[in-house]
Scaffold this motif. Sequence first.
Motif, PDB file in Angstrom:
ATOM      1  N   UNK A 134       0.835  -1.208   0.000  1.00 52.47           N
ATOM      2  CA  UNK A 134       0.000   0.000   0.000  1.00 52.47           C
ATOM      3  C   UNK A 134       0.868   1.256   0.000  1.00 52.47           C
ATOM      4  N   UNK A 135       1.956   1.224   0.742  1.00 47.67           N
ATOM      5  CA  UNK A 135       2.863   2.374   0.759  1.00 47.67           C
ATOM      6  C   UNK A 135       3.539   2.553  -0.596  1.00 47.67           C
ATOM      7  N   UNK A 136       3.909   1.452  -1.216  1.00 41.90           N
ATOM      8  CA  UNK A 136       4.560   1.552  -2.520  1.00 41.90           C
ATOM      9  C   UNK A 136       3.606   2.121  -3.565  1.00 41.90           C
ATOM     10  N   UNK A 137       2.359   1.663  -3.537  1.00 42.71           N
ATOM     11  CA  UNK A 137       1.371   2.176  -4.492  1.00 42.71           C
ATOM     12  C   UNK A 137       1.058   3.648  -4.244  1.00 42.71           C
ATOM     13  N   UNK A 138       1.202   4.074  -2.994  1.00 45.09           N
ATOM     14  CA  UNK A 138       0.959   5.482  -2.662  1.00 45.09           C
ATOM     15  C   UNK A 138       2.155   6.367  -2.983  1.00 45.09           C
ATOM     16  N   UNK A 139       3.237   5.763  -3.492  1.00 43.58           N
ATOM     17  CA  UNK A 139       4.414   6.545  -3.850  1.00 43.58           C
ATOM     18  C   UNK A 139       5.280   6.929  -2.675  1.00 43.58           C
ATOM     19  N   UNK A 140       5.228   6.145  -1.594  1.00 37.74           N
ATOM     20  CA  UNK A 140       6.027   6.424  -0.405  1.00 37.74           C
ATOM     21  C   UNK A 140       7.237   5.491  -0.362  1.00 37.74           C
ATOM     22  N   UNK A 141       8.277   5.862   0.374  1.00 40.44           N
ATOM     23  CA  UNK A 141       9.448   4.983   0.488  1.00 40.44           C
ATOM     24  C   UNK A 141       9.085   3.655   1.133  1.00 40.44           C
ATOM     25  N   UNK A 142       9.860   2.652   0.806  1.00 40.47           N
ATOM     26  CA  UNK A 142       9.617   1.314   1.334  1.00 40.47           C
ATOM     27  C   UNK A 142       9.947   1.259   2.824  1.00 40.47           C
ATOM     28  N   UNK A 143       9.228   0.403   3.538  1.00 40.74           N
ATOM     29  CA  UNK A 143       9.502   0.211   4.954  1.00 40.74           C
ATOM     30  C   UNK A 143       8.965   1.341   5.800  1.00 40.74           C
ATOM     31  N   UNK A 144       9.695   1.672   6.856  1.00 40.86           N
ATOM     32  CA  UNK A 144       9.248   2.700   7.800  1.00 40.86           C
ATOM     33  C   UNK A 144       9.865   4.061   7.518  1.00 40.86           C
ATOM     34  N   UNK A 145      10.664   4.160   6.472  1.00 42.69           N
ATOM     35  CA  UNK A 145      11.370   5.408   6.188  1.00 42.69           C
ATOM     36  C   UNK A 145      10.436   6.421   5.535  1.00 42.69           C
ATOM     37  N   UNK A 146      10.488   7.648   6.005  1.00 40.31           N
ATOM     38  CA  UNK A 146       9.748   8.748   5.387  1.00 40.31           C
ATOM     39  C   UNK A 146      10.671   9.480   4.420  1.00 40.31           C
ATOM     40  N   UNK A 147      10.089  10.375   3.619  1.00 35.34           N
ATOM     41  CA  UNK A 147      10.912  11.162   2.700  1.00 35.34           C
ATOM     42  C   UNK A 147      11.875  12.066   3.464  1.00 35.34           C
ATOM     43  N   UNK A 148      11.456  12.510   4.638  1.00 29.94           N
ATOM     44  CA  UNK A 148      12.327  13.367   5.437  1.00 29.94           C
ATOM     45  C   UNK A 148      13.566  12.600   5.898  1.00 29.94           C
ATOM     46  N   UNK A 149      13.358  11.368   6.362  1.00 30.23           N
ATOM     47  CA  UNK A 149      14.501  10.547   6.768  1.00 30.23           C
ATOM     48  C   UNK A 149      15.360  10.167   5.566  1.00 30.23           C
ATOM     49  N   UNK A 150      14.713   9.908   4.457  1.00 24.06           N
ATOM     50  CA  UNK A 150      15.453   9.568   3.246  1.00 24.06           C
ATOM     51  C   UNK A 150      16.315  10.745   2.793  1.00 24.06           C
ATOM     52  N   UNK A 151      15.760  11.954   2.889  1.00 24.39           N
ATOM     53  CA  UNK A 151      16.534  13.144   2.528  1.00 24.39           C
ATOM     54  C   UNK A 151      17.711  13.345   3.488  1.00 24.39           C
ATOM     55  N   UNK A 152      17.469  13.127   4.780  1.00 25.72           N
ATOM     56  CA  UNK A 152      18.552  13.274   5.759  1.00 25.72           C
ATOM     57  C   UNK A 152      19.672  12.270   5.485  1.00 25.72           C
ATOM     58  N   UNK A 153      19.294  11.079   5.057  1.00 22.27           N
ATOM     59  CA  UNK A 153      20.297  10.052   4.747  1.00 22.27           C
ATOM     60  C   UNK A 153      21.183  10.485   3.580  1.00 22.27           C
ATOM     61  N   UNK A 154      20.568  10.951   2.508  1.00 22.72           N
ATOM     62  CA  UNK A 154      21.341  11.350   1.337  1.00 22.72           C
ATOM     63  C   UNK A 154      22.089  12.662   1.566  1.00 22.72           C
ATOM     64  N   UNK A 155      21.508  13.577   2.331  1.00 22.22           N
ATOM     65  CA  UNK A 155      22.182  14.849   2.594  1.00 22.22           C
ATOM     66  C   UNK A 155      23.457  14.632   3.398  1.00 22.22           C
ATOM     67  N   UNK A 156      23.404  13.721   4.346  1.00 24.20           N
ATOM     68  CA  UNK A 156      24.598  13.429   5.140  1.00 24.20           C
ATOM     69  C   UNK A 156      25.697  12.826   4.265  1.00 24.20           C
ATOM     70  N   UNK A 157      25.315  11.927   3.359  1.00 18.74           N
ATOM     71  CA  UNK A 157      26.307  11.333   2.463  1.00 18.74           C
ATOM     72  C   UNK A 157      26.924  12.387   1.552  1.00 18.74           C
ATOM     73  N   UNK A 158      26.097  13.281   1.043  1.00 17.87           N
ATOM     74  CA  UNK A 158      26.608  14.354   0.180  1.00 17.87           C
ATOM     75  C   UNK A 158      27.581  15.257   0.935  1.00 17.87           C
ATOM     76  N   UNK A 159      27.226  15.601   2.162  1.00 18.42           N
ATOM     77  CA  UNK A 159      28.067  16.506   2.952  1.00 18.42           C
ATOM     78  C   UNK A 159      29.374  15.838   3.377  1.00 18.42           C
TER      79      UNK A 159
END
Length: 499
Positions: A134-159
């Motif tokens: 249901x989350x995948x069909x709604x266009x949300x990240x897989x599992x318990x991760x939100x877009x905010x957490x996903x952004x924090x993950x990638x932003x830290x790697x970039x920095x």
Amino acid sequence: MSAAAFAKGLLDLEGELTPILVSLVSKDSSMLDGLQDGTIDINEAKAQLHDIITSSEVAHYNEPMEFPWMVDGARVPKNAAQLLTDLAELTKEITAQVKMLSDDEDEKAAIGSDSPNPPYDIAKALGKAEIDTDRLLAGLPCGSESFLLMFARWKKLERDLYNERKKRFDTTQIPDIYDSCKYDLLHNSHLNLTGLSDLFEVSQLLADSVIPNEYGINPKQKLKIGSKIARRLLGKILIDLHNTRREVAAAAAESDIYNDIMTVSSAKRKERSYYEEVKHECVERSISNKKGIDLDDSHEETKYCLDPKYANVVEPERRVRTRLYFTSESHIHSLMNVLRYCNLDESLNGEESLVCRSSLDLLFKTRELDYMSYIVLRMFENTEVPLEDPKRFRIEMTFSRGADISSLEGGGKESLLPDDHTMPIMEPERLQEVGSYITLDKFDKMARPFAMPAEDFPPAAPQPLPVRFCKDIELRGKLQHKSDMMSGVLKRKTKRLQE
């Protein structure tokens, strides 16, 4: 608990985890202490690797080398510096896309704050064994991760990858970017992030050279670091191998004593019925020992043996001992480096490697040791030769690089990705030529200089006796008394029989 669950799956058991299965798992966090011992050498290797990548000073030859893994910084691409720049740019692009998705998520949450829909239960999601479609069909990240957490993950790697102020790359972040990219390709491909497959390709090229070289940029340095990290683990493996050999020798000695009683001359038997009674007691005592009830307080560990009454096997007397060591990726790399480069030590000068030449080439070409990678050491017994013969026990080694990521290497296309978000495990590969083997004495000689001595291990923790499930707590004393009586009767009757 996770180790017990893995053992349950390995044994193909059904139902909940039983207490006896949990008791089979022994947790020893001190096995991971080797990482601290090798920190200085690992940091030195990482610094040298950083200089090689950023300057592209890699030893390349026009003609193929006989031993390509002997070069400092082997597998580092010629254009590593350019790839590092591309990696930083692609990481920024992914981070920017995830930020846009995160902003849209915040806006939708603000608009629909009065919505009756319940919030997403993170604890419930973590306990799920299946993917929340249901989350995948709604266009949300897989599992318990939100877009905010996903952004924090990638932003830290970039920095962390590139310091804008110091204008300096941190090559130690390459494996983290590769893992994050691999995760999103497998679980979040439905988000259609532009450039994610390109980032995966670039990060994989760099990670395939960075990860193995972080444990030493050449074989001698790999051996030095590996011997420090895997010292305790290798010592435990040697202890278990020799314990198994001692058990076999003890069982053979008991068998010889039993056979001696069976072959006593009939002229020295006073009564045939008396001999049959002795034989019956010997067999009864032997079976009771094999059921694994050890009543001696000085035993080092609890042993669980096969009960022939319930064993649907051809040879119920055969002893098969299995040890599973759940450890870190660092220990897998370190143990593998010790196994293939141990012959480079000065004390073993002139000895051949434990790993054959073709397997050395295979390991060099192996891109990574991924999730669920493992090394298997199997010891076999040849009962056709005497116990003191070195060929009595032989060792065979295999390994698997773990998860098969070939579906991700196809550009992350939806048609190639598994529907259940899982990856198959690669089949094991031999580390010796077909038909060849290593004797236990040879393996011990090659591995002993890099293993922790048995006397340095702390004493084993006392294990609870199996009689703890009995209702009467005094049963232990009764069983001990009965065992002593049976032992005394057997000795007296054996002495009379020999007379």
